[in-house]
Design an enzyme around this catalytic site. Sequence first.
Site, PDB file in Angstrom:
ATOM      1  N   HIS A 196      -5.281   3.481  -6.341  1.00 37.38           N
ATOM      2  CA  HIS A 196      -5.626   3.429  -7.765  1.00 37.38           C
ATOM      3  C   HIS A 196      -5.822   4.853  -8.266  1.00 37.38           C
ATOM      4  O   HIS A 196      -6.124   5.768  -7.474  1.00 37.38           O
ATOM      5  CB  HIS A 196      -6.907   2.607  -7.969  1.00 37.38           C
TER       6      HIS A 196
ATOM      7  N   GLU B 117      -8.105   6.457  -9.801  1.00 39.79           N
ATOM      8  CA  GLU B 117      -9.386   7.112  -9.514  1.00 39.79           C
ATOM      9  C   GLU B 117      -9.465   7.548  -8.052  1.00 39.79           C
ATOM     10  O   GLU B 117      -9.956   8.630  -7.734  1.00 39.79           O
ATOM     11  CB  GLU B 117     -10.563   6.170  -9.832  1.00 39.79           C
TER      12      GLU B 117
ATOM     13  N   CYS C 204     -12.150  -0.365 -11.563  1.00 42.87           N
ATOM     14  CA  CYS C 204     -12.237  -1.683 -10.915  1.00 42.87           C
ATOM     15  C   CYS C 204     -13.365  -1.601  -9.870  1.00 42.87           C
ATOM     16  O   CYS C 204     -13.866  -0.507  -9.592  1.00 42.87           O
ATOM     17  CB  CYS C 204     -10.900  -2.028 -10.267  1.00 42.87           C
TER      18      CYS C 204
ATOM     19  N   CYS D  38     -12.770   1.084  -7.168  1.00 41.66           N
ATOM     20  CA  CYS D  38     -12.917   2.462  -7.658  1.00 41.66           C
ATOM     21  C   CYS D  38     -14.376   2.767  -7.986  1.00 41.66           C
ATOM     22  O   CYS D  38     -14.838   3.896  -7.797  1.00 41.66           O
ATOM     23  CB  CYS D  38     -12.030   2.689  -8.872  1.00 41.66           C
TER      24      CYS D  38
HETATM   25  N1  LIG Z   1      -9.338   1.604 -13.347  1.00 41.19           N
HETATM   26  C1  LIG Z   1      -8.276   1.108 -12.684  1.00 41.19           C
HETATM   27  N2  LIG Z   1      -8.120  -0.213 -12.643  1.00 41.19           N
HETATM   28  C2  LIG Z   1      -7.045  -0.683 -11.964  1.00 41.19           C
HETATM   29  N3  LIG Z   1      -6.655  -1.966 -11.757  1.00 41.19           N
HETATM   30  C3  LIG Z   1      -5.528  -1.915 -11.020  1.00 41.19           C
HETATM   31  N4  LIG Z   1      -5.189  -0.642 -10.736  1.00 41.19           N
HETATM   32  C4  LIG Z   1      -6.125   0.150 -11.319  1.00 41.19           C
HETATM   33  C5  LIG Z   1      -6.316   1.574 -11.381  1.00 41.19           C
HETATM   34  O1  LIG Z   1      -5.562   2.400 -10.845  1.00 41.19           O
HETATM   35  N5  LIG Z   1      -7.421   1.984 -12.086  1.00 41.19           N
END
Ligand SMILES: Nc1nc2[nH]cnc2c(=O)[nH]1
Length: 158
Positions: A55, A57, A85, A88
């Site tokens: 992801h 972050e 999420c 993260c």
């Molecule tokens: N904040 C965030 N939510 C996600 N949901 C799925 N992928 C991501 C991501 O890279 N960042």
Amino acid sequence: MTEKQKSFMKMAIDLSRSGMNEGKGGPFGCVIVKDEKVIGIGSNSVLATNDPTAHAEVVAIRDACKNLGHFQLDGCEVYTSCEPCPMCLGAIYWARPSKVFYANNKVDAAKAGFDDQFIYEEIELENQNRRIPFQELMRNEAKAVFEEWIEKENKTLY
Ligand SMILES: Nc1nc2[nH]cnc2c(=O)[nH]1
């Protein structure tokens, strides 16, 4: 919100768009800033790297920590194009930056097909009732290693 802060968020949003258009992954971008300087960037790279944890972050935290040569982001600010999420959120808490700015919120993410709410609800359930069941196994053997950690001298706490 200062112009400088807006420029960092714009950079995160630009990364979300470029990553998406390059086929790296979903539309998410993140910038990490220390003393008003960018020290780490990330675009969601789940598809390009076949890594479900890539992801934006997490990618940006890894980049920032590598550049800093440290495992924590003391005094840093995280600018992410979307509210983190649960994974993260956990990564951010472990990295310990001082503040997080987000653009899209989790309702916006759910509308785009990225449903974090489902994971938040799973966290509340008993292990065995989760969509993916979690079962305890060989606790005593693993606990022995924790005992060794507790007794270990000169360890780095994080
Ligand atoms: N904040 C965030 N939510 C996600 N949901 C799925 N992928 C991501 C991501 O890279 N960042």
